[in-house]
Design an enzyme around this catalytic site. Structure first.
Site, PDB file in Angstrom:
ATOM      1  CE1 TYR A   1      -1.502   0.782  -7.422  1.00  0.00           C
ATOM      2  CE2 TYR A   1      -2.634   1.066  -5.807  1.00  0.00           C
ATOM      3  CZ  TYR A   1      -2.718   1.068  -6.875  1.00  0.00           C
ATOM      4  OH  TYR A   1      -4.098   1.205  -7.781  1.00  0.00           O
ATOM      5  CG  HIS A   2      -0.844   6.057  -1.372  1.00  0.00           C
ATOM      6  ND1 HIS A   2      -1.824   6.605  -1.671  1.00  0.00           N
ATOM      7  CD2 HIS A   2      -0.265   7.366  -0.717  1.00  0.00           C
ATOM      8  CE1 HIS A   2      -2.279   7.814  -1.504  1.00  0.00           C
ATOM      9  NE2 HIS A   2      -1.093   8.383  -0.732  1.00  0.00           N
ATOM     10  CG  HIS A   3       4.652   7.477  -1.549  1.00  0.00           C
ATOM     11  ND1 HIS A   3       4.568   8.582  -1.138  1.00  0.00           N
ATOM     12  CD2 HIS A   3       4.887   6.818  -0.079  1.00  0.00           C
ATOM     13  CE1 HIS A   3       4.794   8.994  -0.091  1.00  0.00           C
ATOM     14  NE2 HIS A   3       4.763   7.699   0.711  1.00  0.00           N
TER      15      HIS A   3
ATOM     16  CG  LEU B   1      -1.737   1.497   1.416  1.00  0.00           C
ATOM     17  CD1 LEU B   1      -2.303   1.751   0.366  1.00  0.00           C
ATOM     18  CD2 LEU B   1      -2.568   1.132   2.512  1.00  0.00           C
TER      19      LEU B   1
END
Length: 300
Positions: free
Chosen positions: A167-169, A164
């Site tokens: 992937y988010h960054h 998470l």
């Protein structure tokens, strides 16, 4: 000196024009591409091939400063963006709008009332693209590359980097670059929500870096819940603009790739943050961990 600096900042921010940055970003799409490649090398290669047989690097003080910097930055962004969003939602007439240059030099500015539709679909450079608010929306977009330094601290301190996190960054940086470069009328919503949540989140990280994790730990579920609510709101806003443009035929200043990417991004974030919340605070394993922690405290 401080007064002179503030005067310079005020003049610069007041004269800021987002169109110049947008043109530059369209001409330099290699920047986010290179950034994400280097970032994936950091995440997928460095831990196993560079840091595997090395001791963690002591970066606590730098981590404290970094999280404090991002806390102040996020608070400043929220200070400028939140009142403007409220005005665009509720004002009888949105202030400071720019007249359409195609209507001639003496054309009056449009009379645009505040509403949810106008906050999500209307476009005028003066809403959140120029001036003080425009500067801080641009800062929000550009900050997504240096925010990847969060992961640098994790990797070189040999702390886990969950899917998470990276992937988010990576995806939010790519989306923000594309959306800003090709116009997204709901951008003020996304910037404001992010600034508000990050103001609290990075302050939490700052306190943890100061050695106060046990004291501030009880608000961790609240922060994750705020992130989930942010993703719910983001998903609903993207769906709203998608329906308005694609199914109702109404004007919405956002291109189709941004709509598709935004929907995919927010739905995936909503799933991943909800999964994190369940695993961390609701699941049987989380409950056992909490009971053990409480038992240790009582034992002490």
């Amino acid at each position: 000196m401080a007064i002179a600096w503030m005067d310079s900042y005020t003049r610069w921010a007041a004269d800021f024009r987002g169109e110049h940055l947008r043109s530059w970003m369209r001409d330099h799409t290699e920047v986010p591409a290179v950034a994400v490649v280097l970032y994936l090398i950091l995440v997928l290669y460095v831990p196993e091939n560079v840091m595997a047989h090395r001791n963690p690097i002591k970066l606590r003080f730098l981590n404290m400063l970094w999280n404090l910097l991002l806390t102040v930055f996020s608070i400043c962004g929220a200070y400028y963006c939140l009142p403007r969003l409220w005005e665009v939602l509720t004002s009888p007439r949105i202030s400071g709008l720019m007249a359409d240059p195609n209507l001639g030099p003496n054309a009056p500015p449009p009379k645009l009332p505040g509403s949810f539709y106008n906050s999500a679909c209307a476009w005028n450079d003066k809403i959140f693209f120029d001036g003080f608010v425009g500067l801080w929306v641009a800062a929000f977009v550009l900050s997504k590359i240096p925010e990847m330094i969060d992961t640098v601290f994790l990797v070189f301190q040999k702390k886990p980097v969950i899917f998470l996190h990276w992937y988010h960054h990576a995806t939010v940086m790519l989306f923000c670059w594309h959306a800003y470069a090709y116009t997204i009328s709901s951008g003020l919503w996304f910037a404001t929500m992010n600034y508000c949540v990050h103001s609290i989140m990075y302050f939490y990280y700052f306190m943890c870096a100061c050695g106060m994790r046990k004291v501030i730990r009880p608000i961790a579920p609240l922060i994750t819940m705020m992130q989930i609510l942010q993703m719910v709101a983001g998903t609903l806003i993207v769906l709203y603009t998608y329906v308005k443009k694609q199914f109702m035929g109404e004007f919405c200043a956002v291109n189709n790739p941004s709509l598709r990417m935004g929907l995919l991004m927010y739905v995936s974030y909503l799933f991943l943050f909800s999964q994190l919340y369940y695993r961390s605070y609701i699941s049987p394993a989380a409950a056992r961990t909490l009971r053990m922690a409480n038992g240790e405290k009582k034992g002490k």
